[in-house]
Scaffold this motif. Structure first.
Motif, short mmCIF file in Angstrom:
data_model
loop_
_atom_site.label_atom_id
_atom_site.label_comp_id
_atom_site.label_asym_id
_atom_site.label_seq_id
_atom_site.Cartn_x
_atom_site.Cartn_y
_atom_site.Cartn_z
N LYS A 83 0.83 -1.22 0.00
CA LYS A 83 0.00 0.00 0.00
C LYS A 83 0.86 1.27 0.00
CE LYS A 83 -4.10 -2.17 2.00
NZ LYS A 83 -4.13 -3.16 1.01
N THR A 84 2.02 1.18 -0.64
CA THR A 84 2.89 2.34 -0.82
C THR A 84 2.23 3.27 -1.81
OG1 THR A 84 4.86 1.02 -0.39
CG2 THR A 84 5.19 3.08 -1.58
N SER A 85 2.20 4.54 -1.48
CA SER A 85 1.56 5.53 -2.34
C SER A 85 2.38 5.75 -3.61
CB SER A 85 1.42 6.85 -1.58
OG SER A 85 0.79 7.81 -2.37
N ILE A 86 1.73 5.57 -4.74
CA ILE A 86 2.34 5.82 -6.05
C ILE A 86 2.04 7.27 -6.41
CG2 ILE A 86 2.36 5.12 -8.50
CD1 ILE A 86 3.36 2.93 -6.47
N HIS A 87 2.99 7.95 -7.04
CA HIS A 87 2.79 9.35 -7.43
C HIS A 87 1.53 9.45 -8.29
CE1 HIS A 87 3.37 13.22 -9.37
NE2 HIS A 87 4.39 13.45 -8.55
N LYS A 100 9.18 1.48 -19.50
CA LYS A 100 8.01 1.25 -18.66
C LYS A 100 8.38 1.82 -17.31
CE LYS A 100 4.70 -2.46 -17.84
NZ LYS A 100 4.48 -3.91 -17.99
N GLU A 101 7.59 2.76 -16.78
CA GLU A 101 7.98 3.52 -15.61
C GLU A 101 6.84 3.72 -14.62
OE1 GLU A 101 11.06 6.59 -17.87
OE2 GLU A 101 9.23 7.38 -16.98
N PHE A 102 7.23 3.99 -13.38
CA PHE A 102 6.32 4.52 -12.37
C PHE A 102 7.15 5.34 -11.40
CE2 PHE A 102 7.74 0.71 -10.21
CZ PHE A 102 7.80 1.06 -8.87
N SER A 103 6.46 6.17 -10.60
CA SER A 103 7.16 7.08 -9.68
C SER A 103 6.51 7.09 -8.31
CB SER A 103 7.16 8.51 -10.22
OG SER A 103 7.84 8.58 -11.44
N VAL A 104 7.33 7.39 -7.30
CA VAL A 104 6.86 7.61 -5.94
C VAL A 104 7.54 8.87 -5.40
CG1 VAL A 104 6.46 5.15 -5.47
CG2 VAL A 104 8.65 6.18 -4.84
N ASN A 110 11.25 13.94 -2.49
CA ASN A 110 12.21 13.48 -3.48
C ASN A 110 11.47 12.53 -4.41
OD1 ASN A 110 14.80 14.60 -2.49
ND2 ASN A 110 14.36 13.34 -0.70
N LEU A 111 11.60 12.74 -5.71
CA LEU A 111 10.93 11.92 -6.70
C LEU A 111 11.82 10.76 -7.10
CD1 LEU A 111 8.47 11.64 -8.69
CD2 LEU A 111 9.90 12.88 -10.34
N LEU A 112 11.30 9.54 -6.93
CA LEU A 112 12.00 8.34 -7.37
C LEU A 112 11.22 7.77 -8.54
CD1 LEU A 112 12.57 6.58 -3.93
CD2 LEU A 112 14.09 8.16 -5.10
#
Length: 119
Positions: A83-87, A100-104, A110-112
């Motif tokens: 349940k980690t919040s995805i950007h 293929k990407e996603f970010s948190v 800080n953007l990962l």
């Protein structure tokens, strides 16, 4: 010659940053010493370092790291399972540049971005 890069990002609170990276993202603390105002975490073959910046305004923090992975679907699902919040603007998707990407966003904004080549 060059062998690694270890980004250094700002953090306001070491305990909160440590908790997020260890418990949300599955990193481990790196190193045998606990330095005041400094944190190092590692997962697989990457490290991220953090320096204390208590006055940091997260709304003005533009720290960013791009992390390549070889199993983005598994990584993404593991974060969803925790349940980690995805950007909100960074769900898992194929980008026009062949990644293929996603970010948190971490607790200090800080953007990962995690990416895997699809070619």
């Amino acid at each position: 010659m060059l062998t690694d890069i270890n980004p250094k990002l700002p953090m306001r609170n070491k305990a909160i940053t440590r908790d997020y990276y260890l418990n949300e993202l599955g990193f481990e603390e790196y190193g045998s010493a606990d330095f005041e105002g400094y944190l190092m975490v590692q997962k697989d073959s990457i490290q991220i370092h953090f320096f204390e910046f208590k006055e940091l305004d997260p709304k003005e923090n533009y720290g960013q790291v791009y992390i390549r992975t070889d199993d983005i679907d598994k990584l993404y699902q593991s974060l969803l399972d925790k349940k980690t919040s995805i950007h909100p603007n960074g769900p898992l998707e194929i980008k026009p540049w062949g990644q293929k990407e996603f970010s948190v966003l971490d607790p200090d904004n800080n953007l990962l971005t995690f990416g895997q080549s699809i070619y």
